[in-house]
Design an enzyme around this catalytic site. Structure first.
Site, PDB file in Angstrom:
ATOM      1  N   ASP A  68       1.252  -5.020   7.136  1.00  0.00           N
ATOM      2  CA  ASP A  68       1.978  -6.147   6.547  1.00  0.00           C
ATOM      3  C   ASP A  68       3.089  -6.653   7.464  1.00  0.00           C
ATOM      4  O   ASP A  68       3.387  -6.051   8.496  1.00  0.00           O
ATOM      5  CB  ASP A  68       2.549  -5.749   5.179  1.00  0.00           C
ATOM      6  CG  ASP A  68       3.211  -4.363   5.179  1.00  0.00           C
ATOM      7  OD1 ASP A  68       3.428  -3.815   6.280  1.00  0.00           O
ATOM      8  OD2 ASP A  68       3.502  -3.846   4.107  1.00  0.00           O
ATOM      9  N   ASP A 137       7.525   1.713  -6.809  1.00  0.00           N
ATOM     10  CA  ASP A 137       6.782   1.090  -7.915  1.00  0.00           C
ATOM     11  C   ASP A 137       5.264   1.205  -7.731  1.00  0.00           C
ATOM     12  O   ASP A 137       4.499   0.548  -8.418  1.00  0.00           O
ATOM     13  CB  ASP A 137       7.193  -0.391  -8.055  1.00  0.00           C
ATOM     14  CG  ASP A 137       6.921  -1.196  -6.792  1.00  0.00           C
ATOM     15  OD1 ASP A 137       6.357  -0.646  -5.810  1.00  0.00           O
ATOM     16  OD2 ASP A 137       7.255  -2.398  -6.772  1.00  0.00           O
ATOM     17  N   HIS A 139       3.539   0.443  -4.965  1.00  0.00           N
ATOM     18  CA  HIS A 139       2.886  -0.521  -4.065  1.00  0.00           C
ATOM     19  C   HIS A 139       2.432   0.144  -2.769  1.00  0.00           C
ATOM     20  O   HIS A 139       3.011   1.124  -2.305  1.00  0.00           O
ATOM     21  CB  HIS A 139       3.757  -1.753  -3.802  1.00  0.00           C
ATOM     22  CG  HIS A 139       4.915  -1.564  -2.859  1.00  0.00           C
ATOM     23  ND1 HIS A 139       6.222  -1.545  -3.268  1.00  0.00           N
ATOM     24  CD2 HIS A 139       4.962  -1.410  -1.511  1.00  0.00           C
ATOM     25  CE1 HIS A 139       7.015  -1.393  -2.227  1.00  0.00           C
ATOM     26  NE2 HIS A 139       6.275  -1.303  -1.138  1.00  0.00           N
TER      27      HIS A 139
END
Ligand code: GLP
Length: 262
Positions: A68, A137, A139
């Protein structure tokens, strides 16, 4: 279901990753590594760099794809994922930077960049070994809760929690953390032939519990690993603390034939 390996610390996890990559490169000199940022893979990269130097492994043909990148952040910014991947893996391991790709976060070209990135991965023959961290969370990459489990590389809005977590890289100032990113999708990540997810510390315990022993859900993107035929989750005791089947994972790993690797 992923194989869960509970280790003493990040160094033991790093050794396991480094051995796995070393074996891969020996059998495939132009192996394709999936690379991740964050603090979780740092020890793994350190051990890989040491192993490569010690064993004289030729990495000149190894290719890499980062997961990313922040949108709208200059790739030369020290906290861009281009810079981070260069600093933490490419340079220490001695990879050829021309063979290491990072998604294009340029706002002018970002609309088509995701599809182009997936096409480049495919043209390279796919990722052999993808290293992953996990957000608090759940991800992976920057696939925030709610991400389609079939998604390809695309632009995403960062969750506020992720921006809070990552503010430490921007002098603690959340306002300086970009609001958007471009990330490999869950569908992209699942195409890699082997996934190795690393998580350490109590802060990751809930995300690891949901990933390994919860239902498969877009609301815990890492739970998609349960769909993968070869996924390895390496955690320390603190990150494993909420797992119900901890004893079984330890027993299974203790009795695993060494030739199987991870
Ligand atoms: C960022 C990255 C993820 C990484 C996560 C956790 O959000 N995009 O790839 O897994 O941070 O980082 P850390 O390993 O520092 O906890």
């Amino acid at each position: 279901m992923a194989e869960v390996i509970i280790v003493k610390d990040e160094d033991e996890a790093g050794e396991l990753y480094a051995s796995c990559v070393a074996d891969l490169i020996r059998s495939k000199p132009d192996a394709v590594l999936g690379l991740a940022t964050g603090s979780s893979p740092l020890a793994a990269y350190r051990h890989l760099a040491r192993r490569v130097a010690q064993d004289g492994i030729d990495v000149s043909k190894v290719r890499g794809f980062a997961l990313d990148e922040y949108a709208g952040l200059d790739p030369r910014h020290p906290q861009s994922y281009r810079s981070t991947i260069t600093r933490t893996v490419v340079e220490p391991v001695g990879l050829n930077p021309d063979l290491v790709h990072v998604p294009d976060g340029n706002l002018k070209t970002i609309a088509g960049a995701g599809r182009a990135y997936d096409a480049t991965i495919e043209a390279a023959g796919g990722v052999d070994l993808q290293i992953l961290g996990i957000g608090t969370d759940g991800h992976i990459g920057f696939n925030e809760p709610g991400s389609s489990l079939a998604s390809g590389t695309r632009i995403k809005t960062l969750a506020e929690q992720t921006r809070i977590d990552n503010a430490r890289f921007f002098d603690g100032d959340i306002e300086r953390v970009p609001t958007h990113c471009i990330t490999q999708g869950i569908g992209t990540i699942l195409k890699a032939r082997h996934l190795v997810l690393l998580a350490f510390g109590a802060g990751k315990a809930e995300a690891i519990e949901e990933t390994c022993e919860g239902g498969i859900s877009a609301f815990c993107p890492a739970s998609a690993l349960q769909l993968h035929p070869h996924a390895t989750v390496i955690v320390d005791e603190a990150a494993a603390s909420r797992l119900r089947h901890k004893d079984y994972y330890k027993y299974a790993f203790a009795h695993k034939p060494a030739w199987q690797g991870i």
